[in-house]
Write a protein that holds these residues in place. Structure first.
Motif, mmCIF file in Angstrom:
data_model
loop_
_atom_site.group_PDB
_atom_site.id
_atom_site.type_symbol
_atom_site.label_atom_id
_atom_site.label_comp_id
_atom_site.label_asym_id
_atom_site.label_seq_id
_atom_site.Cartn_x
_atom_site.Cartn_y
_atom_site.Cartn_z
ATOM 1 N N HIS A 32 0.840 -1.113 0.014
ATOM 2 C CA HIS A 32 -0.079 -0.125 -0.065
ATOM 3 C C HIS A 32 0.894 1.231 0.130
ATOM 4 O O HIS A 32 2.144 1.278 0.510
ATOM 5 C CB HIS A 32 -0.871 -0.014 1.246
ATOM 6 C CG HIS A 32 -2.218 1.119 1.037
ATOM 7 N ND1 HIS A 32 -1.848 2.269 1.843
ATOM 8 C CD2 HIS A 32 -3.104 1.163 0.412
ATOM 9 C CE1 HIS A 32 -2.756 3.113 1.319
ATOM 10 N NE2 HIS A 32 -3.596 2.321 0.603
ATOM 11 N N SER A 33 0.392 2.304 -0.415
ATOM 12 C CA SER A 33 1.208 3.548 -0.687
ATOM 13 C C SER A 33 1.874 3.900 0.815
ATOM 14 O O SER A 33 1.223 3.947 1.678
ATOM 15 C CB SER A 33 0.312 4.665 -1.266
ATOM 16 O OG SER A 33 -0.134 4.418 -2.548
ATOM 17 N N ARG A 34 2.934 4.424 0.582
ATOM 18 C CA ARG A 34 3.757 4.816 1.848
ATOM 19 C C ARG A 34 4.169 3.687 2.702
ATOM 20 O O ARG A 34 4.443 3.891 3.828
ATOM 21 C CB ARG A 34 2.958 5.906 2.641
ATOM 22 C CG ARG A 34 2.597 7.312 1.742
ATOM 23 C CD ARG A 34 2.361 8.376 2.556
ATOM 24 N NE ARG A 34 1.801 9.436 1.818
ATOM 25 C CZ ARG A 34 2.190 10.149 0.769
ATOM 26 N NH1 ARG A 34 3.588 9.723 0.320
ATOM 27 N NH2 ARG A 34 1.586 11.052 0.296
ATOM 28 N N ASN A 35 4.140 2.347 2.256
ATOM 29 C CA ASN A 35 4.262 1.193 3.052
ATOM 30 C C ASN A 35 5.000 0.155 1.980
ATOM 31 O O ASN A 35 4.296 -0.826 1.946
ATOM 32 C CB ASN A 35 3.198 0.617 4.008
ATOM 33 C CG ASN A 35 3.554 -0.098 4.892
ATOM 34 O OD1 ASN A 35 4.886 -0.411 5.023
ATOM 35 N ND2 ASN A 35 2.631 -1.052 5.459
ATOM 36 N N LEU A 36 6.215 0.697 1.572
ATOM 37 C CA LEU A 36 6.633 -0.232 0.396
ATOM 38 C C LEU A 36 7.823 -0.990 0.807
ATOM 39 O O LEU A 36 8.501 -1.268 0.040
ATOM 40 C CB LEU A 36 6.728 1.011 -0.599
ATOM 41 C CG LEU A 36 5.578 1.519 -1.328
ATOM 42 C CD1 LEU A 36 5.985 2.559 -2.428
ATOM 43 C CD2 LEU A 36 4.561 0.747 -1.871
ATOM 44 N N GLN A 37 8.159 -0.956 2.041
ATOM 45 C CA GLN A 37 9.725 -1.673 2.085
ATOM 46 C C GLN A 37 9.466 -2.993 1.826
ATOM 47 O O GLN A 37 10.698 -3.596 1.217
ATOM 48 C CB GLN A 37 9.786 -1.377 3.854
ATOM 49 C CG GLN A 37 11.153 -1.762 4.126
ATOM 50 C CD GLN A 37 12.327 -0.731 3.351
ATOM 51 O OE1 GLN A 37 12.169 0.417 3.526
ATOM 52 N NE2 GLN A 37 13.118 -1.565 2.823
ATOM 53 N N ASN A 38 8.474 -3.727 2.130
ATOM 54 C CA ASN A 38 8.524 -5.309 1.680
ATOM 55 C C ASN A 38 8.628 -5.550 0.122
ATOM 56 O O ASN A 38 9.335 -6.305 -0.323
ATOM 57 C CB ASN A 38 7.315 -5.924 2.096
ATOM 58 C CG ASN A 38 7.172 -6.288 3.813
ATOM 59 O OD1 ASN A 38 8.407 -5.995 4.343
ATOM 60 N ND2 ASN A 38 5.985 -6.502 4.423
ATOM 61 N N MET A 39 7.982 -4.549 -0.655
ATOM 62 C CA MET A 39 8.100 -4.620 -1.962
ATOM 63 C C MET A 39 9.406 -4.321 -2.465
ATOM 64 O O MET A 39 9.963 -4.723 -3.284
ATOM 65 C CB MET A 39 7.045 -3.803 -2.674
ATOM 66 C CG MET A 39 6.981 -3.885 -4.136
ATOM 67 S SD MET A 39 6.998 -5.438 -4.799
ATOM 68 C CE MET A 39 5.209 -5.834 -4.733
ATOM 69 N N GLN A 40 10.145 -3.215 -1.825
ATOM 70 C CA GLN A 40 11.304 -2.721 -2.327
ATOM 71 C C GLN A 40 12.403 -3.807 -1.940
ATOM 72 O O GLN A 40 13.304 -4.128 -2.881
ATOM 73 C CB GLN A 40 11.801 -1.510 -1.576
ATOM 74 C CG GLN A 40 10.978 -0.231 -2.015
ATOM 75 C CD GLN A 40 11.020 1.050 -1.230
ATOM 76 O OE1 GLN A 40 10.955 0.817 0.081
ATOM 77 N NE2 GLN A 40 11.139 2.199 -1.577
ATOM 78 N N ASP A 41 12.418 -4.390 -0.754
ATOM 79 C CA ASP A 41 13.183 -5.583 -0.406
ATOM 80 C C ASP A 41 13.130 -6.588 -1.352
ATOM 81 O O ASP A 41 14.267 -7.199 -1.817
ATOM 82 C CB ASP A 41 12.877 -5.964 1.062
ATOM 83 C CG ASP A 41 13.283 -4.920 2.038
ATOM 84 O OD1 ASP A 41 14.048 -3.906 1.553
ATOM 85 O OD2 ASP A 41 12.834 -5.097 3.302
ATOM 86 N N PHE A 42 11.858 -6.993 -1.805
ATOM 87 C CA PHE A 42 11.689 -8.230 -2.671
ATOM 88 C C PHE A 42 12.191 -7.798 -3.919
ATOM 89 O O PHE A 42 13.017 -8.604 -4.647
ATOM 90 C CB PHE A 42 10.235 -8.231 -2.896
ATOM 91 C CG PHE A 42 9.987 -9.511 -3.855
ATOM 92 C CD1 PHE A 42 9.751 -10.916 -3.438
ATOM 93 C CD2 PHE A 42 9.507 -9.024 -5.201
ATOM 94 C CE1 PHE A 42 9.638 -11.723 -4.470
ATOM 95 C CE2 PHE A 42 9.283 -10.132 -6.240
ATOM 96 C CZ PHE A 42 9.176 -11.456 -6.054
ATOM 97 N N LEU A 43 12.183 -6.731 -4.695
ATOM 98 C CA LEU A 43 12.557 -6.536 -5.992
ATOM 99 C C LEU A 43 14.238 -6.218 -5.972
ATOM 100 O O LEU A 43 14.752 -6.752 -7.022
ATOM 101 C CB LEU A 43 12.041 -4.955 -6.401
ATOM 102 C CG LEU A 43 10.301 -4.852 -6.646
ATOM 103 C CD1 LEU A 43 10.009 -3.608 -6.994
ATOM 104 C CD2 LEU A 43 10.194 -5.825 -7.707
ATOM 105 N N MET A 44 14.663 -5.573 -4.849
ATOM 106 C CA MET A 44 16.119 -5.472 -4.923
ATOM 107 C C MET A 44 16.851 -6.831 -4.795
ATOM 108 O O MET A 44 17.844 -6.960 -5.324
ATOM 109 C CB MET A 44 16.673 -4.556 -3.659
ATOM 110 C CG MET A 44 16.008 -3.105 -3.793
ATOM 111 S SD MET A 44 16.610 -2.179 -2.629
ATOM 112 C CE MET A 44 18.250 -2.105 -2.503
ATOM 113 N N GLU A 45 16.250 -7.895 -3.789
ATOM 114 C CA GLU A 45 16.618 -9.171 -3.704
ATOM 115 C C GLU A 45 16.573 -9.645 -5.116
ATOM 116 O O GLU A 45 17.874 -10.406 -5.546
ATOM 117 C CB GLU A 45 15.894 -9.987 -2.711
ATOM 118 C CG GLU A 45 16.236 -11.225 -2.557
ATOM 119 C CD GLU A 45 15.450 -12.123 -1.750
ATOM 120 O OE1 GLU A 45 15.319 -13.237 -1.893
ATOM 121 O OE2 GLU A 45 15.000 -11.682 -0.661
#
Length: 101
Positions: free
Chosen positions: A15-28
């Protein structure tokens, strides 16, 4: 993209402004492909592979608009269609799959 990876991506609520899990997944996933990855101060992800004078730029958002994403959210595939479902809520839920695709 393989369906297993796609389903894994869909289970991440971003959800907007709570993207850490998605960012971590993409970076991994990018790092697994031997891509140089870094972020800026506002959370944009930059991925570069190889050396060149110019690079193509792909831009997309990684958040999703639906608020509901139950803790027991799962991706189910039926007849070639993937959809989200919550057993506790006993209802279908959105995938947030616009730019995630």
């Amino acid at each position: 993209m393989n369906k297993k990876l796609l389903k894994e991506l869909y289970t991440i609520h971003a959800h907007s402004r709570n993207l850490q899990n998605m960012q971590d997944f993409l970076m991994e996933k990018l790092e697994e492909m031997s891509v140089d990855v870094y972020t800026d101060e506002v959370g944009n992800i930059y991925a570069v592979k190889g050396e060149s004078d110019t690079y193509p730029c792909l831009a997309c958002h990684i958040d999703q608009v639906q608020h509901q994403h139950s803790d027991d959210f799962v991706c189910i595939e039926s007849h070639g269609v993937i959809f989200g479902y919550s057993h506790s809520e006993r209802m279908q839920q959105g995938l947030g799959a616009d730019d995630k695709n």
